[in-house]
Write a protein that holds these residues in place. Structure first.
Motif, PDB file in Angstrom:
ATOM      1  N   ARG A  84       7.223  -0.021 -14.076  1.00 16.48           N
ATOM      2  CA  ARG A  84       6.619   0.271 -12.785  1.00 16.48           C
ATOM      3  C   ARG A  84       7.686   0.341 -11.689  1.00 16.48           C
ATOM      4  O   ARG A  84       7.706   1.291 -10.887  1.00 16.48           O
ATOM      5  N   ASP A  92      11.982 -16.325 -13.690  1.00 13.77           N
ATOM      6  CA  ASP A  92      12.540 -15.252 -14.502  1.00 13.77           C
ATOM      7  C   ASP A  92      13.823 -15.669 -15.213  1.00 13.77           C
ATOM      8  O   ASP A  92      14.142 -15.164 -16.272  1.00 13.77           O
ATOM      9  N   GLN A 147       8.872   3.394  -9.260  1.00 12.53           N
ATOM     10  CA  GLN A 147       8.817   3.239  -7.803  1.00 12.53           C
ATOM     11  C   GLN A 147      10.186   3.551  -7.180  1.00 12.53           C
ATOM     12  O   GLN A 147      10.274   4.245  -6.160  1.00 12.53           O
ATOM     13  N   PRO A 175      -1.532 -12.929 -12.718  1.00 15.28           N
ATOM     14  CA  PRO A 175      -1.547 -12.802 -14.181  1.00 15.28           C
ATOM     15  C   PRO A 175      -1.785 -14.131 -14.903  1.00 15.28           C
ATOM     16  O   PRO A 175      -2.412 -14.158 -15.959  1.00 15.28           O
ATOM     17  N   GLY A 176      -1.320 -15.238 -14.334  1.00 15.08           N
ATOM     18  CA  GLY A 176      -1.527 -16.532 -14.972  1.00 15.08           C
ATOM     19  C   GLY A 176      -2.988 -16.947 -14.978  1.00 15.08           C
ATOM     20  O   GLY A 176      -3.545 -17.308 -16.020  1.00 15.08           O
ATOM     21  N   ALA A 230      -4.950 -14.782 -17.264  1.00 14.58           N
ATOM     22  CA  ALA A 230      -4.766 -15.139 -18.678  1.00 14.58           C
ATOM     23  C   ALA A 230      -5.511 -16.423 -19.030  1.00 14.58           C
ATOM     24  O   ALA A 230      -6.026 -16.583 -20.144  1.00 14.58           O
ATOM     25  N   MET A 231      -5.602 -17.361 -18.084  1.00  7.44           N
ATOM     26  CA  MET A 231      -6.378 -18.590 -18.321  1.00  7.44           C
ATOM     27  C   MET A 231      -7.850 -18.240 -18.557  1.00  7.44           C
ATOM     28  O   MET A 231      -8.489 -18.776 -19.462  1.00  7.44           O
ATOM     29  N   ASP A 273       2.833 -16.273 -19.103  1.00  7.10           N
ATOM     30  CA  ASP A 273       2.056 -16.702 -17.941  1.00  7.10           C
ATOM     31  C   ASP A 273       1.325 -18.015 -18.184  1.00  7.10           C
ATOM     32  O   ASP A 273       1.074 -18.772 -17.270  1.00  7.10           O
ATOM     33  N   ARG A 294      -0.381  -7.431  -4.965  1.00  2.36           N
ATOM     34  CA  ARG A 294      -0.313  -6.020  -5.330  1.00  2.36           C
ATOM     35  C   ARG A 294      -1.532  -5.618  -6.164  1.00  2.36           C
ATOM     36  O   ARG A 294      -2.188  -4.606  -5.883  1.00  2.36           O
ATOM     37  N   SER A 317       4.880   4.067   7.464  1.00  4.03           N
ATOM     38  CA  SER A 317       3.952   4.753   6.561  1.00  4.03           C
ATOM     39  C   SER A 317       3.343   5.998   7.198  1.00  4.03           C
ATOM     40  O   SER A 317       2.392   6.563   6.679  1.00  4.03           O
ATOM     41  N   THR A 338      14.233 -16.249 -19.059  1.00  4.70           N
ATOM     42  CA  THR A 338      13.194 -17.126 -19.598  1.00  4.70           C
ATOM     43  C   THR A 338      12.088 -16.244 -20.177  1.00  4.70           C
ATOM     44  O   THR A 338      11.845 -15.156 -19.683  1.00  4.70           O
ATOM     45  N   GLN A 379      -4.529  -2.936  -5.429  1.00  3.28           N
ATOM     46  CA  GLN A 379      -4.781  -1.839  -6.369  1.00  3.28           C
ATOM     47  C   GLN A 379      -6.245  -1.834  -6.810  1.00  3.28           C
ATOM     48  O   GLN A 379      -6.896  -0.789  -6.886  1.00  3.28           O
ATOM     49  N   THR A 421      -0.097   6.964 -11.120  1.00  2.00           N
ATOM     50  CA  THR A 421      -1.394   7.170 -10.479  1.00  2.00           C
ATOM     51  C   THR A 421      -1.897   5.913  -9.776  1.00  2.00           C
ATOM     52  O   THR A 421      -2.481   5.977  -8.698  1.00  2.00           O
ATOM     53  N   THR A 422      -1.659   4.762 -10.378  1.00  2.00           N
ATOM     54  CA  THR A 422      -2.282   3.541  -9.850  1.00  2.00           C
ATOM     55  C   THR A 422      -1.308   2.590  -9.177  1.00  2.00           C
ATOM     56  O   THR A 422      -1.716   1.829  -8.311  1.00  2.00           O
ATOM     57  N   SER A 423      -0.060   2.557  -9.597  1.00  4.14           N
ATOM     58  CA  SER A 423       0.794   1.435  -9.203  1.00  4.14           C
ATOM     59  C   SER A 423       2.054   1.839  -8.480  1.00  4.14           C
ATOM     60  O   SER A 423       2.923   1.001  -8.241  1.00  4.14           O
ATOM     61  N   VAL A 424       2.203   3.101  -8.172  1.00  5.77           N
ATOM     62  CA  VAL A 424       3.363   3.551  -7.414  1.00  5.77           C
ATOM     63  C   VAL A 424       2.840   4.352  -6.231  1.00  5.77           C
ATOM     64  O   VAL A 424       2.000   5.237  -6.407  1.00  5.77           O
ATOM     65  N   GLY A 425       3.310   3.996  -5.064  1.00  6.65           N
ATOM     66  CA  GLY A 425       2.854   4.707  -3.876  1.00  6.65           C
ATOM     67  C   GLY A 425       3.579   6.030  -3.700  1.00  6.65           C
ATOM     68  O   GLY A 425       4.716   6.190  -4.144  1.00  6.65           O
ATOM     69  N   LEU A 468       0.833  -1.212   0.000  1.00 12.09           N
ATOM     70  CA  LEU A 468       0.000   0.000   0.000  1.00 12.09           C
ATOM     71  C   LEU A 468       0.865   1.258   0.000  1.00 12.09           C
ATOM     72  O   LEU A 468       0.504   2.285  -0.581  1.00 12.09           O
ATOM     73  N   THR A 469       2.020   1.168   0.636  1.00 18.33           N
ATOM     74  CA  THR A 469       2.883   2.344   0.760  1.00 18.33           C
ATOM     75  C   THR A 469       3.701   2.580  -0.506  1.00 18.33           C
ATOM     76  O   THR A 469       3.894   3.722  -0.926  1.00 18.33           O
ATOM     77  N   THR A 470       4.175   1.493  -1.127  1.00 16.54           N
ATOM     78  CA  THR A 470       5.132   1.678  -2.231  1.00 16.54           C
ATOM     79  C   THR A 470       4.563   1.359  -3.605  1.00 16.54           C
ATOM     80  O   THR A 470       5.026   1.907  -4.598  1.00 16.54           O
ATOM     81  N   SER A 471       3.598   0.472  -3.693  1.00 18.51           N
ATOM     82  CA  SER A 471       3.275  -0.084  -5.000  1.00 18.51           C
ATOM     83  C   SER A 471       1.828   0.082  -5.417  1.00 18.51           C
ATOM     84  O   SER A 471       1.413  -0.494  -6.420  1.00 18.51           O
ATOM     85  N   VAL A 472       1.062   0.790  -4.638  1.00 18.91           N
ATOM     86  CA  VAL A 472      -0.327   1.048  -4.996  1.00 18.91           C
ATOM     87  C   VAL A 472      -0.536   2.553  -4.919  1.00 18.91           C
ATOM     88  O   VAL A 472      -0.168   3.176  -3.913  1.00 18.91           O
ATOM     89  N   GLY A 473      -1.074   3.113  -5.967  1.00 16.95           N
ATOM     90  CA  GLY A 473      -1.290   4.555  -5.972  1.00 16.95           C
ATOM     91  C   GLY A 473      -2.554   4.929  -5.209  1.00 16.95           C
ATOM     92  O   GLY A 473      -3.495   4.139  -5.101  1.00 16.95           O
TER      93      GLY A 473
END
Lengths: 334, 334, 334, 334
Positions: free
Chosen positions: B277, A251, B281, A129-130, A133-134, B251, A277, A48, B247, A281, B22-26, A21-26
């Motif tokens: 993103r 990765d 951040q 995301p997986g 996508a399914m 997904d 995350r 926070s 890799t 959001q 706006t949405t994904s960075v706190g 909530l502090t770093t990765s959600v606007g």
């Protein structure tokens, strides 16, 4: 303009939520934190700039709090969720909604009587995301109707107090929810099959859980909480014209020491970091006036009802039916 | 408490940056937007409650703006970055820092004279989970020293105005930066090899670019901007005791119509969404007082200098040397 | 010095066997061929310089024939295998050994009374490099005890006359044999689960077949004979400390038309070509005096007995038990 | 009716050839074996009922021998191949045909003067299912023209006497042949690039070798003979509309000890076992009257000529040209 979030529970999950909530959600900030361990609450709150409020019910009622995240122990979910409803504040409640389907129904009744959806359940996989996508692949139509959904859920090791029942009530419940969501269907019957148990862990582990869905498709889920090699979640949806499956979220690939491959995480947190995350959001967006997102209280009830049938099957060795109450109108749209 | 970001350029990249902020960075908000197309600027600004300021230099100087993102056309990067330095405001500038190494040096001199690092260059790959994991694997030591870095950079199709030179100056520059970062080393020499050209696109495409690094390792990068089948970035780092490679970020896996596999995106935006993103951040964290993150002005200069040597090699058919100026003390630490 | 093989049946499988014996197996030749379609028999015989003998029983008795391959229709397997036993000649009989477990027992009695193993059943998967490597991995011990064996068997399309019963009696029988072999165990109970049927094919397709093995492990096999996208056989063995699975046998990977992946064959012949070849090579070695190789008549009986229990379960919807007769001493060693 | 093969050299390769000829290739037998180590020759001969003939030239001339396999040390290849030509006997000679391009040309002249193709060179990769599938994919036309061929050839460890020159003359020669065959083209120029050397092995290892082909395509081959982690051969052919690459030949995937992946073999024998078998099978078919198969003496000459240019480039650091003599008519067809 930012949503002021009150966080109840500053353990592993709560701390993660606060960090996201502090770093990765606007558009959000952690305004208050409550935890029986005040030092832990203070630590999260300091990160926070939020306040510490000892009593979680006080936190829910506090004017500095617009919306609530519940990440406290399971038995607290029901009373705290009801308190949020009473205060008219949106709440993101970690699963389970409550520890029995009867308790879930009480909450559903309470929410239905408010006439609007305030509760989101933390079934974060719906944002992975997986799985997303399914569902997109299924909706595209080329694959035809869904027939079988194969699931695998493995943990490296289970806590020492884990029981055979926990595999169904705490672990498989994620499969129950994601299957309902992916197939857009309810479960009718549950059969638990217990293979030879691993000599590690001292319980019925692994288990295979079969769900018969209303439309006829079958879900088979392997739950194995002492799988040793790592945390591993797999799924393949078998349809009339083809299949779609999750790929392991690696990765990089290493070639080293006579082997080529990739590592498995020790637990679910790196595996589902993006899901957590995105879940937050989406929740913040719904709190700001967007449509409800994620799993509803009804979904929390249905997953618990399947788990109860699963526990009955585990005890009896026979198939158990899932008997859901009628779905209130509030939950008719997704 | 949120960082008020001024955005210059409301095109594809600028719009993406605004959405992420706006949405994904706190802890950030888009406070102002500038674009020659006022309607476009207005649209982006409205999405985040920001102001529209027509003149980008006015935006930089405006009190409502704490820090600046430059996503306008390449030739504007130098004057706008210098304006940010003059205003003492942190700036995230899309690559390239400037269109010649000489211009880059001017900017470096200007930043060095301020005595602090205000410029971050948008080499987003440094934040891609795959490249980050590669660097972590190399740093772990088990693989030993790096010897060869194989890179592949393929675009589905290039814009009609793309030239053979663009493959080096605009596309391969990402490989130049990531190689320098991954190997923690500078390039000494560049050799461009031109294979038979694809009949699509009317230019020298693909190209193979070889970098000889100071420590002796060699980077070979295939750049192919009309590869047709999709956007595809690959890399394998060959070390004394093993290799580590990216890799493909898929997904799901489809089995359908006699084939099993996954799709490639049409362009770089889905491929590097997480990197963009995380870059923002990290930038916001540095603006808030954290250490500098990402690529510095020096890195922007070095990448441009390698590109210039690459263009010389493309023209002459021979190996060209990269002659960097001494690195100012400001850039000695990472 | 070469083994003179008499081939009964010059259809698809028989022709393949003749080709392998002629080109890819040392120390053997096709000495005689029998088929109701004399032209077809002639064609196969000419390819290897063999004779055509119209009556298969005459072929078995012919002095020019050292050993027999039976690749004729299923109902002929029993009388022809008995004729081979009567003639004292080694025989490789395509699966099934006979069309009922009772008939299989008659053959076992007949073979047991000869005091030596003359019959090998064509369960070729036992020679597939993938399954062989799985068994080796299990035997190595690092994985611990086997707990679950997940199997998937998909055909692109089934012949129009295929019935729901065929999925068990003709297709799943391969899973039954390979599970018994891999786990070195017998099945005790069989449960057939029928998910929503595909709208293609007009039968209960797919099916999930569960085997409870004597040692407690569970086999779950998805059988899907109208899977459309191709022929696909998968397996994962879940053990206490890890799992081992087959990898799809693809030699190349294509990146083309926005996708990356590989093709699935239309049927089982390319998939198991190496297995068929190695099966014949092992059989020839055993005919030349080596130890018995591959599946025995007992294995043929056990697979048929499991199939019969599966058919009972399909009909009743309940679990059915597998009741094997005592295993004669002749089959005590592998 | 079986081809009586005389085998010269009973070392690792010769023993493998004998085993394949005895068990896995139809229509052949090892009739005679020659090796300076008589015990070793005896052992191999006994396994197949063949004779031991001490002098390899006697073996070539012996009436019991129809065709010859040369698997003796490199310097013997030229005189023994010439002896086979003199005897009018087909010969499968392990690579290299001879140790200099001049010597190769002598052999070509000798073969051309016989008016027929008697020599096959053991470039077994031409029979590897992966490379064969790549060539088929290229020939299908969907991929368009070939532009770049990326190759990787890694050995776990090199023998202590290996030199920098061996990487080109003994190892890379396989890439030279397969590139010529796959692209159906000749090399014009060779450039050897030497990255930072691994601290293991004490030579210029790895190396990158660039071939410019007549049609303009470029081959880049990484040769790394002390790669430590295993034997690993990779290739990707980049074409105008897509690419085709080898997939690693792994039969199973292990999930164990926090990792998922597969093993690499220690050397080339398991990797190319199918290729060696199919090579022998094709050779026997050609000996029996079929068309020539595999690499010709001309191919052996061309590969050696490229290697010589590569050695010149390694010594000078500059690009070296490959100057082939005109191709005699005998080698015009494939």
């Amino acid at each position: 303009m930012a949503v002021n979030v009150g966080l109840i529970g500053a353990g592993v999950m709560g701390t993660d939520h606060a960090r996201f909530l502090t770093t990765s959600v606007g558009g959000a900030r952690v305004a208050a934190v409550s935890d029986p361990d005040t030092g832990r609450a203070r630590e999260v709150a300091d990160g926070s700039g939020g306040a510490v409020i000892d009593d979680p019910v006080d936190l829910i009622g506090d004017d500095r709090v617009d919306a609530v995240v519940i990440a406290s122990p399971d038995p607290t979910h029901k009373p705290l969720t009801l308190a949020c409803l009473a205060a008219g504040k949106p709440v993101l409640c970690e699963k389970p909604l409550a520890t029995s389907s009867g308790d879930c129904l009480e909450i559903i009744d309470a929410e239905a009587s408010t006439g609007r959806r305030l509760i989101q359940i933390g079934f974060m996989r719906r944002f992975d995301p997986g799985y997303v996508a399914m569902k997109t692949a299924l909706a595209a139509g080329d694959l035809g109707a869904a027939l079988i959904f194969h699931c695998v859920h493995r943990n490296a090791t289970a806590a020492s107090y884990t029981t055979s029942e926990n595999l169904i009530a705490n672990t498989a419940v994620h499969e129950f929810d994601i299957a309902r969501w992916l197939l857009d269907d309810e479960a009718e019957r549950v059969t638990v099959v217990s293979p030879r148990a691993s000599s590690l862990g001292g319980m019925k582990d692994p288990q295979i859980i079969l769900l018969h869905m209303t439309a006829g498709s079958v879900v088979d889920a392997e739950i194995f909480v002492n799988a040793q090699y790592g945390y591993d979640v797999r799924a393949e949806l078998v349809c009339e014209h083809g299949t779609v499956s999750l790929t392991p979220p690696n990765d990089i690939q290493l070639r080293h020491a006579a082997r080529e491959g990739f590592g498995h995480p020790e637990d679910w947190r790196p595996r589902f970091a993006a899901a957590y995350r995105d879940e937050l959001q989406a929740w913040i967006a719904s709190v700001k006036g967007g449509p409800p997102a994620g799993a509803s209280a009804w979904d929390g009830y249905a997953a618990t009802a399947i788990a109860e049938a699963g526990l009955a099957s585990l005890a009896s060795g026979a198939t158990a039916s899932v008997d859901l109450q009628p779905r209130p109108a509030l939950y008719h749209s997704p």
